[in-house]
Design an enzyme around this catalytic site. Structure first.
Site, short mmCIF file in Angstrom:
data_model
loop_
_atom_site.label_atom_id
_atom_site.label_comp_id
_atom_site.label_asym_id
_atom_site.label_seq_id
_atom_site.Cartn_x
_atom_site.Cartn_y
_atom_site.Cartn_z
N GLU A 154 34.42 37.76 31.51
CA GLU A 154 35.48 36.75 31.43
C GLU A 154 35.84 36.38 29.99
O GLU A 154 35.74 35.22 29.59
CB GLU A 154 35.08 35.51 32.23
CG GLU A 154 34.81 35.82 33.70
CD GLU A 154 34.36 34.61 34.52
OE1 GLU A 154 34.30 33.50 33.96
OE2 GLU A 154 34.07 34.79 35.71
N ASN A 195 34.27 42.54 32.66
CA ASN A 195 34.50 41.97 33.99
C ASN A 195 35.38 40.73 33.85
O ASN A 195 35.13 39.88 32.99
CB ASN A 195 33.13 41.61 34.59
CG ASN A 195 33.18 41.28 36.06
OD1 ASN A 195 33.81 41.97 36.84
ND2 ASN A 195 32.48 40.21 36.46
N HIS A 231 38.52 37.04 43.49
CA HIS A 231 38.25 35.81 44.26
C HIS A 231 39.60 35.30 44.76
O HIS A 231 40.25 34.46 44.12
CB HIS A 231 37.55 34.78 43.38
CG HIS A 231 36.20 35.21 42.90
ND1 HIS A 231 35.15 35.46 43.78
CD2 HIS A 231 35.72 35.44 41.65
CE1 HIS A 231 34.09 35.83 43.07
NE2 HIS A 231 34.41 35.83 41.79
N GLU A 259 33.45 41.33 42.61
CA GLU A 259 33.04 40.01 43.13
C GLU A 259 33.97 39.54 44.25
O GLU A 259 34.46 38.42 44.24
CB GLU A 259 33.04 38.97 42.00
CG GLU A 259 32.19 39.32 40.81
CD GLU A 259 32.12 38.21 39.76
OE1 GLU A 259 32.44 37.04 40.08
OE2 GLU A 259 31.73 38.50 38.62
N ASP A 261 35.73 38.04 47.37
CA ASP A 261 35.73 37.14 48.54
C ASP A 261 37.16 36.62 48.71
O ASP A 261 37.95 36.63 47.78
CB ASP A 261 34.71 35.99 48.45
CG ASP A 261 34.73 35.27 47.11
OD1 ASP A 261 35.81 35.03 46.56
OD2 ASP A 261 33.64 34.92 46.60
#
Length: 339
Positions: A154, A195, A231, A259, A261
């Site tokens: 990030e 990432n 996300h 990651e 979801d």
């Protein structure tokens, strides 16, 4: 006389076997689509739950693990020069027992830093030394055991500028190539990733990451992959996602969904679950359609241990399994996406 009906039956059987079902397995379907893995994040407190571990260890569904917290800086080096690998080792040992790949997460991030990193008045030289020592020890400890590492996590603001942190304050933008070069020296065999979230759609942040990859490549800095956190919110999966993935792979890096979801506003409804199934299928299909998208990791597979309710009050039910470890419609959406 019997031949034609038999041929018809064989055709139906072939069609049936081409459509993945819940008995196929998420990772089995991913590998059938030419990918390296489908995996899940996990965390040490969850490993006391035997039902949870049983499904996590089901390699038909999960052929890769990521340690959600226990390889981050505060867990690994709580005091300067004092390294604690026991929790990370526990997850690695589970993966090795199951024959699962591991992704390392992460080396350098502005969050979850111990106070000795954030509260020290560094110089460029002293923080560079601390940074390289941390990465050398972390990646060196797991040398040969990791498919990949999220080396830099990030790094950008939404406007594409570098996130202001202790690393940018005392080292500047050079902390990124320093981290990647140090990681390569510590383990030449692992894939080195940057990432990030909110780079799944066209905009300033994605452009900044594309430009960073180009710059690193031009300067000969090792970077092997870009991780897309994904996300997402139900009904809001970006339509440009596959195109973005292709823009990155065109630069000579692989990509992974690291990651995943897809959260909803509670309470859960049938309509929301159906849309979530469609959204999971859309995301997985984007990866399937891009040759150098190597795999997908859900950010834990069950709503029971999802980070979403704690981070986004009033939202949740973001995972493909519910809190009782039952498969949700999202599970079939993932299978459909790999088909």
């Amino acid at each position: 006389m019997i031949l034609q009906p038999l041929l018809g039956l064989l055709a139906l059987l072939q069609l049936a076997t081409a459509i993945p079902t819940a008995s196929t397995g998420l990772s089995t379907a991913a590998k059938s689509a030419g990918k390296k893995y489908f995996g899940s994040a996990t965390d040490n407190p969850e490993l006391t739950n035997t039902a949870y571990v049983a499904e996590l260890s089901n390699v038909a569904d999960f052929s890769q693990l990521t340690a959600e917290n226990s390889m981050k800086w505060d867990a690994i080096e709580p005091n300067q020069g004092q390294f604690t690998f026991s929790q990370g080792d526990q997850i690695l040992q589970l993966a090795q027992k199951n024959g699962q790949l591991m992704r390392g997460h992460n080396c350098v991030w502005h969050e979850q830093l111990p106070s000795w990193v954030t509260n020290t008045q560094w110089t460029n030289a002293t923080l560079t030394a601390a940074l390289t020592n941390h990465i050398t020890n972390l990646i060196g400890h797991y040398k040969g055991d990791m498919y990949s590492w999220d080396v830099v996590n990030e790094p950008f603001n939404e406007d594409g500028s570098l996130f202001s942190s202790v690393f940018t304050e005392f080292i500047g933008p050079a902390y990124i190539p320093i981290a990647l070069k140090t990681a390569r020296a510590a383990d030449p065999s692992t894939k080195l990733y940057i990432n990030e979230f909110n780079i799944e759609f066209t905009g300033a942040k994605a452009t900044a990451m594309l430009n960073l990859v180009k710059q690193l490549k031009q300067e000969g800095v090792p970077v092997d992959g870009i991780g897309f956190q994904c996300h997402f919110i139900v009904g809001e999966v970006p339509t440009s996602f596959q195109s973005i993935l292709q823009q990155f792979t065109a630069l000579g890096v692989e990509v992974a969904i690291t990651e995943l979801d897809i959260r909803m506003t509670l309470p859960e409804t049938t309509a929301l679950l159906q849309q979530q199934q469609t959204d999971y299928q859309t995301v997985i299909n984007a990866c399937r359609s891009v040759a150098n998208c190597v795999g997908v990791t859900v950010w834990d597979y069950t709503d029971e241990f999802s980070w979403i309710p704690g981070a986004f009050p009033g939202m949740g039910d973001a995972c493909p399994f519910d809190s009782n470890f039952n498969k949700k419609p999202a599970y079939q959406g993932i299978l459909n996406g790999w088909a």
